[in-house]
Structures are given as C-alpha cells and as structure tokens.
Design a protein around this motif. Structure first.
Motif, PDB file in Angstrom:
ATOM      1  N   GLU A   1      32.379  46.755  47.683  1.00 33.47           N
ATOM      2  CA  GLU A   1      32.284  47.807  46.660  1.00 33.47           C
ATOM      3  C   GLU A   1      32.722  49.155  47.229  1.00 33.47           C
ATOM      4  O   GLU A   1      33.385  49.941  46.545  1.00 33.47           O
ATOM      5  CB  GLU A   1      30.848  47.906  46.125  1.00 33.47           C
TER       6      GLU A   1
ATOM      7  N   PHE B   1      42.361  57.890  41.893  1.00 30.91           N
ATOM      8  CA  PHE B   1      42.703  58.286  40.512  1.00 30.91           C
ATOM      9  C   PHE B   1      42.342  59.750  40.279  1.00 30.91           C
ATOM     10  O   PHE B   1      41.461  60.279  40.965  1.00 30.91           O
ATOM     11  CB  PHE B   1      41.938  57.409  39.506  1.00 30.91           C
TER      12      PHE B   1
ATOM     13  N   LEU C   1      35.688  50.525  35.740  1.00 31.16           N
ATOM     14  CA  LEU C   1      36.809  50.019  36.549  1.00 31.16           C
ATOM     15  C   LEU C   1      36.278  49.363  37.825  1.00 31.16           C
ATOM     16  O   LEU C   1      36.757  48.304  38.241  1.00 31.16           O
ATOM     17  CB  LEU C   1      37.770  51.177  36.861  1.00 31.16           C
TER      18      LEU C   1
ATOM     19  N   ARG D   1      33.353  47.954  38.214  1.00 34.00           N
ATOM     20  CA  ARG D   1      32.719  46.703  37.833  1.00 34.00           C
ATOM     21  C   ARG D   1      33.767  45.608  37.593  1.00 34.00           C
ATOM     22  O   ARG D   1      33.646  44.487  38.099  1.00 34.00           O
ATOM     23  CB  ARG D   1      31.896  46.918  36.563  1.00 34.00           C
ATOM     24  N   THR D   2      34.778  45.942  36.804  1.00 29.55           N
ATOM     25  CA  THR D   2      35.800  44.935  36.485  1.00 29.55           C
ATOM     26  C   THR D   2      36.545  44.493  37.747  1.00 29.55           C
ATOM     27  O   THR D   2      36.806  43.306  37.939  1.00 29.55           O
ATOM     28  CB  THR D   2      36.790  45.506  35.446  1.00 29.55           C
ATOM     29  N   THR D   3      36.850  45.451  38.626  1.00 26.32           N
ATOM     30  CA  THR D   3      37.560  45.078  39.866  1.00 26.32           C
ATOM     31  C   THR D   3      36.693  44.157  40.716  1.00 26.32           C
ATOM     32  O   THR D   3      37.173  43.169  41.276  1.00 26.32           O
ATOM     33  CB  THR D   3      37.932  46.343  40.662  1.00 26.32           C
ATOM     34  N   LEU D   4      35.385  44.468  40.797  1.00 25.30           N
ATOM     35  CA  LEU D   4      34.478  43.614  41.574  1.00 25.30           C
ATOM     36  C   LEU D   4      34.428  42.209  40.985  1.00 25.30           C
ATOM     37  O   LEU D   4      34.339  41.222  41.715  1.00 25.30           O
ATOM     38  CB  LEU D   4      33.066  44.221  41.612  1.00 25.30           C
ATOM     39  N   GLU D   5      34.500  42.120  39.660  1.00 26.14           N
ATOM     40  CA  GLU D   5      34.413  40.808  39.021  1.00 26.14           C
ATOM     41  C   GLU D   5      35.656  39.949  39.263  1.00 26.14           C
ATOM     42  O   GLU D   5      35.600  38.733  39.107  1.00 26.14           O
ATOM     43  CB  GLU D   5      34.164  40.984  37.517  1.00 26.14           C
ATOM     44  N   THR D   6      36.765  40.614  39.631  1.00 25.36           N
ATOM     45  CA  THR D   6      37.961  39.809  39.932  1.00 25.36           C
ATOM     46  C   THR D   6      37.874  39.216  41.349  1.00 25.36           C
ATOM     47  O   THR D   6      38.715  38.423  41.730  1.00 25.36           O
ATOM     48  CB  THR D   6      39.260  40.647  39.841  1.00 25.36           C
TER      49      THR D   6
ATOM     50  N   ARG E   1      47.334  42.005  45.565  1.00 28.74           N
ATOM     51  CA  ARG E   1      48.039  42.311  44.321  1.00 28.74           C
ATOM     52  C   ARG E   1      47.274  43.366  43.515  1.00 28.74           C
ATOM     53  O   ARG E   1      47.854  44.284  42.941  1.00 28.74           O
ATOM     54  CB  ARG E   1      48.123  41.008  43.526  1.00 28.74           C
ATOM     55  N   ASP E   2      45.922  43.219  43.512  1.00 24.78           N
ATOM     56  CA  ASP E   2      45.102  44.182  42.762  1.00 24.78           C
ATOM     57  C   ASP E   2      45.034  45.527  43.476  1.00 24.78           C
ATOM     58  O   ASP E   2      44.968  46.570  42.838  1.00 24.78           O
ATOM     59  CB  ASP E   2      43.694  43.621  42.538  1.00 24.78           C
TER      60      ASP E   2
ATOM     61  N   ASP F   1      48.133  47.168  42.580  1.00 27.74           N
ATOM     62  CA  ASP F   1      48.045  47.566  41.169  1.00 27.74           C
ATOM     63  C   ASP F   1      47.223  48.847  41.016  1.00 27.74           C
ATOM     64  O   ASP F   1      47.606  49.747  40.266  1.00 27.74           O
ATOM     65  CB  ASP F   1      47.407  46.418  40.370  1.00 27.74           C
ATOM     66  N   LEU F   2      46.109  48.935  41.757  1.00 28.25           N
ATOM     67  CA  LEU F   2      45.256  50.126  41.659  1.00 28.25           C
ATOM     68  C   LEU F   2      45.984  51.356  42.199  1.00 28.25           C
ATOM     69  O   LEU F   2      45.948  52.427  41.584  1.00 28.25           O
ATOM     70  CB  LEU F   2      43.947  49.909  42.429  1.00 28.25           C
TER      71      LEU F   2
ATOM     72  N   SER G   1      48.744  52.337  39.781  1.00 27.92           N
ATOM     73  CA  SER G   1      48.174  52.900  38.552  1.00 27.92           C
ATOM     74  C   SER G   1      47.650  54.313  38.794  1.00 27.92           C
ATOM     75  O   SER G   1      47.743  55.172  37.916  1.00 27.92           O
ATOM     76  CB  SER G   1      47.034  52.028  38.028  1.00 27.92           C
TER      77      SER G   1
ATOM     78  N   ARG H   1      50.516  56.633  38.829  1.00 23.26           N
ATOM     79  CA  ARG H   1      50.982  56.798  37.454  1.00 23.26           C
ATOM     80  C   ARG H   1      50.061  57.742  36.678  1.00 23.26           C
ATOM     81  O   ARG H   1      50.513  58.603  35.931  1.00 23.26           O
ATOM     82  CB  ARG H   1      51.012  55.418  36.796  1.00 23.26           C
TER      83      ARG H   1
END
Lengths: 101, 318
Positions: free
Chosen positions: B5, B15, B27, B29-34, B45-46, B49-50, B53, B56
């Motif tokens: 975490e 960000f 974000l 939570r969702t990243t931890l769930e992956t 890959r994630d 992506d982070l 993003s 961006r």
C-alpha cells in the motif's frame, strides 16, 4: 470516443459498479483483449464525471474503508447509445466493403 | 499500512493535488484489489499505467486558480528548478574533483588546498539535500536553516573575488546564493494560500532536471573538447531547440501555466548571473524571449479560464 472510455460506459450500463468491478467487467466485455489500468480508469472517470456522463451512486464502508459505486447518468446512456450506433454503422460499412472483394 | 500500500500511495502521489483530493482513496483501493496477497509491487503494466496517467493528468488539469496562487507556485517551482540546475553543476564539479584527485595529489597540490575546494562543494550539496527533505516534510525551521546556510555559502563565494574588477563577478555569484531564499520564501507563501503545491512530484521532476542538466553539461564538455568546437556553441544550439519546444507548447496549449511561470523564473535567475558577469546581449535577448512566451501562454490560459467559468481545481478544493 476511445475504446477504454466506451468499455467503462458499457460496464456501467446494467448496474452501478465500484472501480475494481468496472475493471473486471471491462475485461470480461472485451473477452480479455483490453485490460484497463487503474490510472486509465480514474482518469476517464474524472473526465466522464466532468462531462456529466457518470455520477456517484453510493458510498459503502467495507473493511473500514469507503467504497464508491458509480452509475451512468441519463446523458451518459444517450452518449453510449449514440456511440454504439456510430460503431455499428462503421462495422456495417466495413463488412459491406470487405464482402465486395 | 502494508509495504504494497505504501508503494501504491507513493505512485499515486504523482497525480496532481486536485485529482488526488477527489480520487485518491478510491484509486488506492482499486489498485490494491488488482494485486494478489503475494505481490509486493503492483503489476509493472499497472505501474506504467499509473505513471502515464499522472503525467496526463498534470498536462490536462487546468491550474484554474487565483492569479497569486499560480504565481506563487510557479515561482517556487522556478526557484527549485534553478536549485536543481545548481545541484547538477555542483555534482559535476565534485565528479571532476574526484576524477582528478590522484593526478592533483601526484602533481604536489597540498591536501589542505584540495580540501578547501572540495569542502564547500560537499557542504553545499549536503545542504541542498537537507532543503529537499525540508520541502518534502514541510518543516519550516529546517527550510529556513537550509536556505540561510546556502545563502551564507553564496555570500562567501562573492567574497572570494575582491577588488574593483571582481565586483561584477561577485554580484553574479550572489544570484545562486539567493536561490534557496526564493525557494524557502515562496514554499511558505504557497503553503499559506492553503492550496498545497504537489511537492513530491515537483521534487521528482527536479531531480530529473538535475540529472538531465548534469548529463548535458558533461556531454557538452565532451563534445566541445573532442570536436574542438567554439565554447558556447552547444549551449546556444540547445537554447534554440528549447525555444522551439516552448513555442510548440504554447501553440498546442500543452502544459500547466505554473511550469511556464517556473521556466520564466528559472531562465531569468540562471541568465542574470551570466548577464551581470559578461554583459552579453544575447543572454538578455534570450531571457526576454522566454519571458515573453511564458507571458503569452499565461494570457491565453487566463482567457480560456474566463470563458469556461470556475475550474475543476477550485471547485474540488473548495
């Protein structure tokens, strides 16, 4: 509209989902060919929320942490239908052209 | 908090602040769930992506905030940019010192004379590290301590050039000495506006800037000595390329106005020394050009902001 955004809207079209739920559903919908990353998802959610296509449905506390569910707005559904028709027309065009060869 | 975490949160700290204010917890939570229980890092890959993003989001988030906030943040970033270039130059000088240490010793240069050269260099580098830590931890006392120490070192450098001929040179040397004060004063000012500057991503960017300038200096030195170029040729070509990039950014509307303010401050600061010391009109013209472009960019963004009403950052942070 790009594929990730389209898949996110499509994933929310049957019921509200949380972030991870959207990722799983998007992967399932594309039969694993498109795998969204978390950064892409939330970047898109921010833009979609800004545009009024997606909104917060509810917030639940799970394992001591808040979990947010998102849903499609009426405007979001309309955009999704329009985009699907556009894609359908494009695919139809492509099929006819390929059949002529 | 698990190590996983902590790493996820470190990634997400890249960000923009306004984005995190709205999405961070979700974000994370969702990243931890992956991730599975065995993973100590998110999937590469994630991670990619982070990071992409985040870049961006920085490019597309309008810094649609009150003028003084954007200005204060821009000046902090500009002063910090100057500091990072200075750190790059110091690292390079230290590198050269270490490289030629055996040769100098063999040539009979007394060791106390060598220490007199390396000592201030090492001290200045160490205090810059301290300054970065103070910015990260938002320790105000530490920040001012670092700034005053660095300012003192800058002042000592000006005293190294006595006599009437040295006055111009000494005045020029006072510019790098003033940089840390700028950093400290405006870090505090930006904090007072209650809109936190995203310090961590800024520091990551500045570390990269420092690395890039060091590499550039080394490459420029290498190219100049290898191909016997006129000194300054590489600098001028690089400045021309940078100016073109700046115009391209302005035309395409890419980039945060804070970075343009920052660039203006950095270029003025960096060139002020050169201009004071040499009186080179090209330096003055180049600086004026960058400042003018930054100003145009700023005006365009202000007009866009006025057209679209209150920005996302304002609403979210309110």
């Amino acid at each position: 509209m790009q594929d990730p955004t389209y898949l996110i809207l499509l994933a929310l079209s049957d019921r509200p989902r949380h972030g991870y739920g959207i990722l799983l559903e998007a992967s399932e919908l594309s039969r694993g060919t498109i795998r969204l990353g978390p950064g892409t998802l939330y970047g898109a959610l921010e833009r979609l929320e800004e545009a009024g296509h997606v909104e917060l449905d509810r917030e639940e506390i799970e394992e001591g942490r808040p979990r947010r569910y998102y849903r499609l707005t009426r405007r979001g559904r309309r955009v999704l239908v329009e985009e699907t028709e556009r894609r359908e027309a494009l695919v139809g065009l492509a099929k006819r052209r390929l059949a002529h060869r | 908090m698990s190590p996983l975490e902590r790493r996820v949160r470190a990634l997400i700290s890249l960000f923009p602040a306004s984005f995190r204010a709205r999405w961070e917890e979700d974000l994370v939570r969702t990243t931890l769930e992956t991730c599975t229980a065995e993973q100590s890092w998110p999937h590469p890959r994630d991670v990619l992506d982070l990071v992409l993003s985040a870049i961006r989001a920085h490019a597309t988030t309008p810094a649609n905030q009150p003028f003084r906030v954007v200005l204060a943040q821009g000046i902090v970033l500009g002063a910090a940019l100057l500091a990072s270039v200075r750190v790059g130059a110091l690292l390079l000088r230290f590198g050269f010192f270490v490289h030629w240490l055996p040769i100098n010793s063999a040539a009979g240069v007394p060791s106390d004379e060598l220490a007199l050269y390396a000592g201030p260099l090492a001290l200045e580098l160490a205090v810059y590290v301290l300054l970065a830590v103070a910015m990260l931890q938002q320790r105000r006392v530490l920040l001012w301590t670092g700034a005053i120490t660095l300012g003192g070192i800058g002042l000592l450098e000006t005293l190294r050039y006595p006599g009437p001929i040295g006055i111009r040179w000494a005045l020029g040397m006072a510019v790098p000495g003033a940089i840390p004060f700028l950093v400290a004063a405006f870090t505090v000012a930006a904090r007072k506006t209650e809109r936190a500057l995203a310090v961590r991503p800024a520091l990551v960017g500045l570390a990269l800037a420092s690395f890039a300038t060091t590499t550039f200096r080394l490459a420029a030195w290498f190219a100049t000595t290898t191909w016997h170029l006129v000194p300054g040729t590489i600098d001028r070509s690089a400045a021309a390329v940078a100016a073109l990039l700046l115009v391209a950014c302005t035309v395409s509307g890419f980039a945060d106005p804070r970075w343009f303010v920052a660039l203006g401050v950095a270029v003025i600061g960096w060139n002020a020394r050169d201009f004071i010391q040499t009186g080179d009109p090209l330096v003055f013209l180049g600086t004026a050009f960058v400042v003018a472009i930054s100003w145009v960019h700023w005006r365009v963004l202000r007009r866009q902001a006025a057209g679209s009403g209150r920005g996302r950052s304002d609403r979210e942070l309110a």
